[in-house]
Design an enzyme around this catalytic site. Structure first.
Site, mmCIF file in Angstrom:
data_model
loop_
_atom_site.group_PDB
_atom_site.id
_atom_site.type_symbol
_atom_site.label_atom_id
_atom_site.label_comp_id
_atom_site.label_asym_id
_atom_site.label_seq_id
_atom_site.Cartn_x
_atom_site.Cartn_y
_atom_site.Cartn_z
ATOM 1 N N ASN A 132 0.851 -1.187 0.000
ATOM 2 C CA ASN A 132 0.000 0.000 0.000
ATOM 3 C C ASN A 132 0.888 1.239 0.000
ATOM 4 O OD1 ASN A 132 0.599 0.740 2.845
ATOM 5 N ND2 ASN A 132 -0.503 -1.159 3.282
ATOM 6 N N PHE A 166 -5.043 2.875 14.541
ATOM 7 C CA PHE A 166 -5.313 3.897 13.529
ATOM 8 C C PHE A 166 -6.403 3.381 12.598
ATOM 9 C CE2 PHE A 166 -1.727 6.173 14.961
ATOM 10 C CZ PHE A 166 -1.703 7.407 14.323
ATOM 11 N N LYS A 176 -14.584 0.654 14.218
ATOM 12 C CA LYS A 176 -13.326 -0.069 14.371
ATOM 13 C C LYS A 176 -12.923 -0.151 15.837
ATOM 14 C CE LYS A 176 -8.618 -0.372 12.533
ATOM 15 N NZ LYS A 176 -7.656 0.144 11.527
#
Length: 410
Positions: free
Chosen positions: A214, A329, A343
């Site tokens: 990524n 994060f 999350k």
């Protein structure tokens, strides 16, 4: 240079490794800080640097002989080891570490280390395989348990041609650690606390040539590790592939894949806080090819994907050694707060830093970031700022968290 640094003194013990040449620059940097240095050279160290070069930089006599009657009359080994404010071993070879662990006193260096009543800082330096050997790691853990402070080693190219952890930290980093020690704990609210930070991308191999990755640069995670270390924390940074330098005072573990990152994180436990800033790939190729997949005209390869381990959820769910504070994060491209809250609940962590990494934000690879700090009870909107500023703000919040915990316990 602060008044509490000037007139401090260091007894520098130079071990016998190729990194001994760095000790000369360390002496020069300490002198610029107003820190006086005396030096002991081991027999092996004199194969790499000369007593004359060391003496020229310290402005002091160099000591190397335990049985010198003149030196024993003028500056006995006990007095020598106790007249300094701090003993520094750089480089600390595998041999020196082993002798320190078992309390040997076979030469002036080891005798001074055994006889001292002052704090000791070591900067290990050795071949990557020597560093990773179970005996060396046992010795390291024993020395830390005895209160010996450590800095490094770093990852890098070795004189032997290998690459990996074992390079002695750079003189600037060692000097910085010494200055931090002399400045005391007033500005180091996290001193003595162990913390884990992950950073960067992971590379999930397809074949020996290709991989899934990524766009993460690792800048935010590295900045967080540096900010925590600046507040005195003992930081382990588990990093995917990046082009970034290891922050001063941080121990870096370099990995490639998500599986490797999970293993490195679990090996770093127990810690008091864990901050998972890495952008871990969600998937990997189920069956990595051991040969390059050849391009064939009109035929596309079929890649079957498997889910990677969820590092944040795994560490959050640990029982006996779960960190007191687990921070994740959430890199999102839409409905940032809502997805971040989801999350937070799903992963079982304590805080989430949610940020927008959508096209045009410049977050991935850029120097700035805008985050929301989410807890179970609150949402904080932090202004857009540099990643270093985000890291400092987060480090201060972590320090405040532990101060409040300590206050509740008293």
């Amino acid at each position: 240079m602060g008044a509490n640094i000037e007139n401090k003194s260091v007894l520098l013990i130079i071990g016998g490794g190729i990194a001994a040449y760095k000790s000369l620059e360390l002496i020069r940097l300490l002198s610029k800080q107003g820190i006086r240095t005396r030096a002991i050279l081991t027999k092996a160290a004199k194969e790499f640097v000369t007593p004359l070069s060391v003496a020229s930089l310290t402005g002091e006599k160099v000591y190397d002989d335990l049985f010198s009657l003149t030196d024993e009359a003028e500056m006995g080994h006990i007095q020598l080891s106790r007249s300094a404010d701090l003993l520094v071993v750089a480089p600390a070879t595998a041999d020196l570490m082993a002798k320190m662990t078992t309390g040997q006193a076979t030469d002036l260096a080891t005798t001074a280390l055994l006889a001292t009543d002052k704090p000791v800082l070591i900067a290990p330096a050795m071949n990557v395989r020597m560093w990773g050997h179970p005996a060396t790691q046992r010795n390291l853990n024993t020395l830390k348990g005895d209160g010996i402070m450590t800095i490094g080693p770093d990852d890098g190219d070795m004189a032997c041609g290998e690459y990996g952890p074992g390079r002695m930290s750079e003189p600037e980093a060692i000097c910085g650690a010494i200055v931090d020690f002399f400045q005391g704990s007033a500005k180091k609210p996290l001193r003595g606390r162990k913390m884990l930070v992950t950073a960067g991308p992971t590379h999930e191999p397809i074949d020996p040539v290709r991989y899934i990755a990524n766009r993460s640069s690792g800048k935010q995670g590295y900045a967080i590790a540096a900010a925590l270390a600046d507040l005195g924390a003992e930081v382990t940074l588990v990093s995917g592939p990046t082009r970034l330098d290891t922050p001063r005072g941080v121990t870096r573990k370099s990995i490639e894949s998500a599986k490797d990152m999970l293993a490195a994180c679990e090996a770093a436990l127990p810690v008091e806080a864990a901050i998972f800033a890495a952008a871990v790939a969600d998937w990997r190729v189920e069956a990595e090819s051991d040969q390059k997949i050849k391009k064939r005209e009109g035929q596309l390869p079929s890649l079957s994907l498997a889910e990677n381990p969820d590092i944040l959820a795994t560490v959050s769910a640990r029982k006996s050694d779960r960190p007191s504070l687990v921070i994740g994060f959430a890199a999102e491209t839409e409905t940032i707060i809502e997805n971040g809250k989801a999350k937070l609940a799903k992963k079982g962590c304590d805080w989430i830093l949610a940020n927008d990494v959508g096209t045009g934000t410049g977050t991935f690879g850029g120097d700035d970031n805008q985050v929301f700090l989410l807890t179970r009870d609150s949402v904080e909107d932090w202004p857009k700022q540099s990643k270093e500023a985000v890291a400092r703000t987060l480090a201060d919040r972590i320090a405040k968290y532990f101060q409040e915990v300590d206050a509740c316990l008293t």
